[in-house]
Design a protein around this motif. Structure first.
Motif, PDB file in Angstrom:
ATOM      1  N   GLN A   1      -4.182   3.687  -4.799  1.00  0.00           N
ATOM      2  CA  GLN A   1      -4.760   2.672  -3.942  1.00  0.00           C
ATOM      3  C   GLN A   1      -6.235   2.553  -4.272  1.00  0.00           C
ATOM      4  O   GLN A   1      -7.008   3.492  -4.105  1.00  0.00           O
ATOM      5  N   LEU A   2      -6.640   1.366  -4.762  1.00  0.00           N
ATOM      6  CA  LEU A   2      -8.020   1.155  -5.179  1.00  0.00           C
ATOM      7  C   LEU A   2      -8.913   0.752  -4.013  1.00  0.00           C
ATOM      8  O   LEU A   2     -10.033   1.239  -3.869  1.00  0.00           O
ATOM      9  N   TRP A   3      -8.423  -0.191  -3.199  1.00  0.00           N
ATOM     10  CA  TRP A   3      -9.135  -0.639  -2.010  1.00  0.00           C
ATOM     11  C   TRP A   3      -8.138  -0.714  -0.868  1.00  0.00           C
ATOM     12  O   TRP A   3      -6.958  -0.394  -1.039  1.00  0.00           O
ATOM     13  N   SER A   4      -8.587  -1.140   0.269  1.00  0.00           N
ATOM     14  CA  SER A   4      -7.716  -1.125   1.446  1.00  0.00           C
ATOM     15  C   SER A   4      -6.494  -2.017   1.282  1.00  0.00           C
ATOM     16  O   SER A   4      -5.474  -1.797   1.940  1.00  0.00           O
TER      17      SER A   4
ATOM     18  N   SER B   1      -4.614  12.631   0.192  1.00  0.00           N
ATOM     19  CA  SER B   1      -6.070  12.738   0.115  1.00  0.00           C
ATOM     20  C   SER B   1      -6.651  11.849  -0.976  1.00  0.00           C
ATOM     21  O   SER B   1      -7.822  11.474  -0.919  1.00  0.00           O
ATOM     22  N   TRP B   2      -5.854  11.513  -1.966  1.00  0.00           N
ATOM     23  CA  TRP B   2      -6.309  10.646  -3.056  1.00  0.00           C
ATOM     24  C   TRP B   2      -5.787   9.209  -2.914  1.00  0.00           C
ATOM     25  O   TRP B   2      -6.079   8.364  -3.756  1.00  0.00           O
ATOM     26  N   ASN B   3      -4.960   8.956  -1.878  1.00  0.00           N
ATOM     27  CA  ASN B   3      -4.290   7.661  -1.771  1.00  0.00           C
ATOM     28  C   ASN B   3      -3.562   7.331  -3.079  1.00  0.00           C
ATOM     29  O   ASN B   3      -3.693   6.232  -3.633  1.00  0.00           O
ATOM     30  N   ALA B   4      -2.814   8.299  -3.563  1.00  0.00           N
ATOM     31  CA  ALA B   4      -2.149   8.158  -4.860  1.00  0.00           C
ATOM     32  C   ALA B   4      -0.749   8.746  -4.780  1.00  0.00           C
ATOM     33  O   ALA B   4      -0.373   9.422  -3.804  1.00  0.00           O
ATOM     34  N   ALA B   5       0.045   8.482  -5.807  1.00  0.00           N
ATOM     35  CA  ALA B   5       1.400   9.019  -5.888  1.00  0.00           C
ATOM     36  C   ALA B   5       1.846   8.999  -7.343  1.00  0.00           C
ATOM     37  O   ALA B   5       1.303   8.254  -8.175  1.00  0.00           O
TER      38      ALA B   5
ATOM     39  N   ILE C   1       0.816  -1.201   0.000  1.00  0.00           N
ATOM     40  CA  ILE C   1       0.000   0.000   0.000  1.00  0.00           C
ATOM     41  C   ILE C   1       0.857   1.260   0.000  1.00  0.00           C
ATOM     42  O   ILE C   1       1.932   1.315   0.584  1.00  0.00           O
ATOM     43  N   VAL C   2       0.357   2.304  -0.659  1.00  0.00           N
ATOM     44  CA  VAL C   2       1.021   3.598  -0.694  1.00  0.00           C
ATOM     45  C   VAL C   2       1.294   4.073   0.729  1.00  0.00           C
ATOM     46  O   VAL C   2       0.410   4.053   1.587  1.00  0.00           O
ATOM     47  N   THR C   3       2.525   4.496   0.993  1.00  0.00           N
ATOM     48  CA  THR C   3       2.898   4.862   2.356  1.00  0.00           C
ATOM     49  C   THR C   3       2.463   6.268   2.727  1.00  0.00           C
ATOM     50  O   THR C   3       2.355   6.590   3.897  1.00  0.00           O
TER      51      THR C   3
END
Length: 757
Positions: free
Chosen positions: A698-701, A659-663, A36-38
């Motif tokens: 990150q699509l899901w948990s 905020s987007w769970n992205a990188a 998962i994205v840190t």
């Protein structure tokens, strides 16, 4: 008897001291932490090693989805490659030949297929690694084959992961070729111990276009051009496992990794007279394929427990490499008479079968114990037994010379029996027994270590292609023994809260290439001249110094500057035996010998930090730049070490969007010009810049999707070849041919999904 004496000498200090030893062990990471994205940048580790060491966790590379360890190493300081576009095989630490760099897996040596003993790092999928360490200097408890330094590929062990994940993706290669990648890893408690297992399958397709223009001399008449396609396609399969369990008051750790590489290299080329690409000017059509299957296996067992007032370690290892290759080359020639294409004038067919088996059995007995509250003693003896069997055979060349009224040739040429090529049927055995002793300690702001390593080597070379000794049953093996004392010392000074100084000095060694040891005569190997190896070669040795400073930036950032110097003696270079070559007057038989000295030096800078000092704690930047130089004297005068790039530069950034769970991020790489010179040929190599990007979400948990692109600038490789008939022509600059070659490929895109469980 020698082994018993060395074991006794190495372990005599067991009679000294009586303190206890305690081991602190970190908890394994969870699978979610792996996937998962840190939310914060992943940076270079700031290690506590006394020997200058740069450490990079898999997460440092993983966001750009490297396919192999070679792809990952392109982002670390002072690493260069002299490979085709999109290839990263023989690692050249500090720009030196791969034989000067020691490649380790989990701290242990691994055999390679190359004649220079080097291991191709593109044989290990990146998904297997836990971290990569660049060890700039040497220590007494490691093999001294590390003139340029060492690359230690640390694979995941049984304590590295709790849980598992699967990885699947699609790769779009140049030319819209589609490949697949799949992997799975699991780690957890099994019985009384912990188990980790992993497997991966990934396709690799590398279609390249090459164009060569050949002149009679620089600035002269264009004699011919060649248009070539070179497609390298295949699949890598890997499996690794590790199990750790408490046994009889100690800890037993067993592990293994197996990697199979299946690859087809398909080269097709057409050569035209002058610069005109027409049937009327067609010179040759060439079809050259190489079918490769390479297996790498490494098995390791380690048992350690407290005894004799300290910790004792028993190690056993087995490593093997098998490399099977079949190559054919069919060439049709035209314009040998007045009849043009499609009527060929001559057809030539060649085949070569290569079978290399390299096995190493290793063992070690080591002990570490405290001498005082601040000083620790380590000593031991390490054993390596190597056997390398080479079997390279080919049938007699099939050639049809067709007169002006062409006759049809058979579609399937009839080849004769397989015959070993000169130097192609041999067995090389090496036995190494290396005792060592090392003392380390620290007080206040100073930590240090110093040690001695004594490497003994017994070599036996049996080349079955040279005339056998007349006596019935007599051995044709040539024996060579030598021993080298390798001192080393390192110190780390904590100058203040943020700065530290690291100083290291060590003596290292490079053993001769296998092809340099073979006494077989190779006709017209050096232009029109012959070459014969020298089984009496001594190894090259080097005294080296590294001096570096490192500063902590904020809570997590680091910046460092390192200066290095190597003084290499007993260099192995070409020399003239004075004997006339097989081509007659004006040609010679060349060999190699230990002649002269050389120097290697440079400056290395690296930066890895989040921009938290300006309020951008989710932005990470990295920059490493190395300026590399060297000096050596050969048959024509002064030059750098062959094919050493004059610089290598990497920089880039990563940006996490919490905020987007992205990188997303990007990296840029540029490698400087390299020049190499051997008898009858000189080559200058240049590479274009390389740009890579990634975007992840990150699509899901428990799920992350990552998109990457590499070689986005369509990097090209350009080579200039100066070719000569012999050394005399090379000295007088009387050219046999001057060739300009350009190789291009295209971008590679990946879409990879990781799901943790």
């Amino acid at each position: 008897m020698k082994l018993a004496l060395l074991l006794g000498a190495a372990f005599a200090p067991l009679l000294i001291g009586n303190a206890a030893f305690a081991q602190v062990q970190e908890a394994p990471a969870t699978a979610l932490e792996e996937v998962i994205v840190t939310g914060r940048p992943v940076l270079r580790n700031r290690t506590d090693e006394v020997v200058p060491t740069l450490s990079y966790d898999l997460e440092y590379f993983q966001r750009f989805e490297p396919l192999t360890v070679g792809d990952a190493l392109k982002r670390v300081p002072s690493v260069t490659f002299l490979s085709d576009v999109l290839e990263s095989d023989g690692v050249r630490l500090r720009g030196l030949d791969p034989g000067y760099t020691q490649v380790l897996i989990n701290g242990e040596r691994v055999p390679g297929a190359g004649v220079d003993r080097s291991f191709f790092v593109d044989r290990i999928p990146a998904e297997l690694i836990e971290r990569v360490e660049v060890v700039r200097s040497s220590s007494a408890n490691r093999s001294g084959d590390a003139v340029a330094g060492a690359i230690n590929i640390v694979l995941r062990d049984a304590l590295s992961l709790d849980g598992g994940y699967v990885r699947g993706g699609v790769i779009v290669f140049p030319g819209n070729e589609i490949g697949e990648t799949f992997g799975a890893v699991y780690g957890g408690q099994v019985g009384a111990g912990r188990l980790l297992v992993g497997a991966s399958i990934q396709d690799r397709i590398n279609p390249k276009d090459k164009f060569s223009a050949r002149y009679d001399r620089p600035g002269g008449v264009l004699e011919n051009v060649e248009v070539q396609t070179d497609v390298r396609s295949g699949t890598d399969y890997s499996f690794n496992a590790a199990y750790e369990v408490d046994v009889a008051g100690g800890t037993l750790d067993v592990s293994g990794v197996f990697v199979r590489t299946e690859r087809l290299q398909d080269e097709d080329s057409i050569e035209y007279r002058g610069g005109r690409r027409s049937d009327a000017d067609l010179l040759t059509i060439n079809d050259n394929n190489v079918d490769i299957e390479t297996d790498n296996l490494q098995l390791r067992a380690r048992y350690e427990r407290e005894m004799f007032g300290g910790e004792t370690r028993f190690k056993l290892g087995f490593a093997s490499l098998t490399d099977d290759q079949f190559e054919f080359e069919n060439e049709a020639e035209y314009l040998r008479d007045a009849i043009i294409f499609p009527e060929e004038d001559r057809f030539t067919a060649d085949q070569t079968y290569t079978d290399i088996e390299d096995q190493e059995v290793s063992a070690a007995l080591e002990h570490t114990r405290p001498l005082t509250d601040s000083i620790e003693l380590e000593f031991g003896v390490q054993y390596v037994g190597k056997e390398r069997d080479t079997d390279i055979t080919e049938p007699a060349r099939v050639r049809f010379t067709i007169p002006n009224a062409p006759a049809p040739r058979p579609a399937q040429p009839a080849f004769g029996p397989l015959i070993p090529i000169p130097g192609g049927l041999s067995t090389i055995e090496e036995t190494r027994i290396d005792p060592y002793v090392m003392v380390s300690g620290g007080s206040g702001d100073l930590k240090w270590e110093a040690g001695l390593r004594y490497e003994t080597t017994e070599t036996s070379i049996d080349d079955q292609t040279i005339p056998r000794i007349a006596l019935a049953g007599a051995s044709n093996a040539i024996e060579k023994d030598y021993a080298i004392l390798l001192p080393s010392a390192s110190a780390r000074f904590q100058l203040n809260d943020t700065d530290r100084l690291i100083v290291s000095a060590a003596r290292t060694v490079r053993r001769p290439n296998f092809d340099s040891l073979s006494p077989a005569l190779l006709e017209e190997e050096k232009g029109d001249s012959d070459f014969v190896g020298n089984p009496k070669l001594q190894p090259e040795t080097a005294w080296g110094v590294d001096v570096g400073v490192e500063r902590r930036l904020g809570a997590r950032g680091v910046v460092g500057l390192n200066v290095f110097y190597r003084d290499i003696t007993d260099l192995i270079e070409d020399v003239n035996t004075g004997r006339t070559g097989s081509a007659g007057a004006g040609t010679f038989v060349y060999t190699v010998d230990n002649v002269g000295d050389g120097e290697v030096y440079g400056v290395e800078f690296d930066l890895s930090t989040p921009l938290d000092f300006i309020g951008m704690d989710t932005t990470g930047v990295f920059l490493n730049a190395s300026w590399l130089d060297s000096s050596i004297s050969d048959f024509m005068g002064d030059r750098r070490f062959n094919d050493q790039s004059d610089y290598v530069l990497n920089f880039g950034f990563t940006q996490d969007i919490r905020s987007w769970n992205a990188a997303f991020g990007a990296t840029y790489r540029k490698q400087g010009e390299a020049y190499g010179r051997v008898i009858a040929e000189e080559v200058t190599t240049r590479y274009g810049a390389d740009l890579e990007i990634f975007v992840e979400k990150q699509l899901w948990s428990n799920t992350v999707l990552r998109l990457t692109g590499s070689n986005l600038l369509d990097s090209a490789k350009e080579e200039d070849f100066n070719k000569f008939a012999d050394l005399g022509d090379q000295m007088s600059r009387s050219f046999d041919e001057y060739e300009l070659e350009r190789e291009t490929a295209g971008p590679v895109y990946q879409a990879v999904l990781r799901v943790a469980f």
